[in-house]
Design an enzyme around this catalytic site. Structure first.
Site, PDB file in Angstrom:
ATOM      1  N   SER A  32      -9.809  -0.896   7.266  1.00  0.00           N
ATOM      2  CA  SER A  32      -9.261  -0.622   5.938  1.00  0.00           C
ATOM      3  C   SER A  32      -8.570  -1.800   5.264  1.00  0.00           C
ATOM      4  O   SER A  32      -8.213  -1.707   4.093  1.00  0.00           O
ATOM      5  CB  SER A  32      -8.292   0.563   6.001  1.00  0.00           C
TER       6      SER A  32
ATOM      7  N   SER B 139      -9.642   1.463   3.118  1.00  0.00           N
ATOM      8  CA  SER B 139      -8.828   2.276   2.222  1.00  0.00           C
ATOM      9  C   SER B 139      -7.813   1.469   1.406  1.00  0.00           C
ATOM     10  O   SER B 139      -7.256   1.979   0.429  1.00  0.00           O
ATOM     11  CB  SER B 139      -8.066   3.333   3.041  1.00  0.00           C
TER      12      SER B 139
ATOM     13  N   LYS C 173       0.835  -1.206   0.000  1.00  0.00           N
ATOM     14  CA  LYS C 173       0.000   0.000   0.000  1.00  0.00           C
ATOM     15  C   LYS C 173       0.868   1.254   0.000  1.00  0.00           C
ATOM     16  O   LYS C 173       1.866   1.337   0.739  1.00  0.00           O
ATOM     17  CB  LYS C 173      -0.908  -0.040   1.236  1.00  0.00           C
TER      18      LYS C 173
END
Length: 380
Positions: A120, A96, A20
């Site tokens: 997330s 996310s 990420k």
């Protein structure tokens, strides 16, 4: 498909990992999907999880997209592009860690590394039909992850295959060991508010594995959700307020940050009191059961079209965010779909017993007809 914002080739192992883009990789900027960080300098040091991943023999093939500043649940990103949801293309990929989930669902990587402050990892895992683990708070180092400080956030893996996820955890954390024990888990199903189709699928999974699906109450779930929201708002505002007037934030994130600025000290004090009480409640229930079971999502994900029209749905995290507040490990695993919509089960364990949560998932996967292979016909 916008799952990746950088293609990389670091390491020499056969198993591919995406990281990420809120986690540092030396030599590359960490932009967190945010135009305000477009000119960020390259990181000078790998984050701790990147160091461990490479040392364990994995190959990093990309930096994964995300909801801007890791501050949203839809996974939409107007600046870097929104990752397609490979298994459910009409639906949001979830946020996310949208790119990490989409990459493993699409077969671009074997492991996606994400972060989970209020669901997330688990929300995009559920939206995309893959596995996602939020470890016990503090189990995996957050050094090199944004924001630098969080009382809620955890680094963790996503994968389309449970055994691949288990092997990764064992590789980056020598204290993580899932045994071959075939004993049925001591499992308690939680009574929560969820769409009947989702609740029914969870009960069918447990019953199919020969486990008790009758529910137990866990007080203060709603209060824990609200407390988690207050804390993420305060902590994210402190971390990101420098960019608030830059004119380079997405509209949804700018609105949330401006609202977060209004979080009062009294709300934070109340949130911390709720945290203490909720931790005690979860711990008491986990004295009776080694693992708790509940849906990952309270309702089905919204369509991508609705999200692109401006709809928001933070309540999609109502069943996951409380366990960021408490710090307990939690795993989302996909179940059979409902009319082409994703359904996932969440397992929550004792703090430090991340392996026990994964072992319970393995037990369910082996015995319940409601839990298909992620590449099975249910996704066609």
């Amino acid at each position: 498909m916008s799952a990746l914002v950088h293609s990389l080739d670091l390491g020499t192992g056969p198993l591919r990992v995406v990281v990420k883009d809120s986690i540092d990789i030396a030599g590359y900027p960490t932009r967190a999907g945010c135009q305000a960080l477009a000119d960020a300098p390259a990181a000078t040091q790998h984050a701790a999880i990147v160091e461990r991943t490479l040392a364990a023999g994995y190959r990093i093939v990309g930096k994964a997209n995300l909801h801007e500043l890791a501050f949203g649940m839809s996974g939409l990103n107007a600046w870097t592009g929104t990752p397609d949801n490979p298994n459910f293309p009409a639906l949001i990929p979830g946020g996310s860690s949208s790119g990490s989930a989409a990459a493993v669902a699409a077969g671009l990587a074997d492991i996606g590394i994400g972060t989970d402050t209020g669901g997330s990892i688990r929300v995009p895992a559920a939206c995309c039909g893959v596995y996602g683990l939020k470890p016990t708070f503090g189990r995996l180092s957050r050094r090199g992850a944004m924001p630098a400080y969080s009382s809620l956030d955890c680094v963790g893996p996503l994968s389309a295959d449970l055994e691949t996820l288990i092997a990764f955890m064992a590789a980056v954390d020598p204290t993580f060991r899932v045994t071959a024990d075939d004993t049925p888990p001591s499992l308690g199903a939680l009574e929560v508010h969820a769409d009947p189709a989702i609740s029914g699928a969870v009960a069918a999974c447990l019953e199919g594995a020969g486990l008790d699906s009758s529910t137990r109450a866990l007080p203060q779930m709603d209060e824990a959700y609200a407390a988690g929201m207050a804390l993420i708002n305060r902590e994210t505002y402190i971390a990101c307020r420098a960019w608030l007037n830059s004119g380079r934030l997405g509209a949804d994130v700018e609105r949330r940050l401006r609202a977060a600025a209004q979080t009062s000290d009294a709300e934070i004090r109340e949130a911390e009191a709720v945290r203490r009480a909720f931790v005690a409640s979860v711990d008491r229930l986990l004295e009776e059961h080694a693992v708790l079971a509940l849906p990952t999502l309270p309702h089905f994900p919204m369509t991508r079209a609705a999200a692109e029209e401006g709809q928001q749905d933070l309540t999609v995290s109502s069943l996951v965010r409380p366990f960021n507040l408490s710090g307990h490990p939690a795993l989302s695993l996909p179940l059979a779909t409902d009319h082409g919509r994703p359904v996932s089960l969440q397992l929550v364990g004792r703090r430090g017993d991340d392996a026990g949560v994964c072992q319970a998932a393995r037990y369910l996967l082996a015995r319940s007809a409601a839990t298909p292979s992620i590449k099975g016909d249910a996704y066609v």
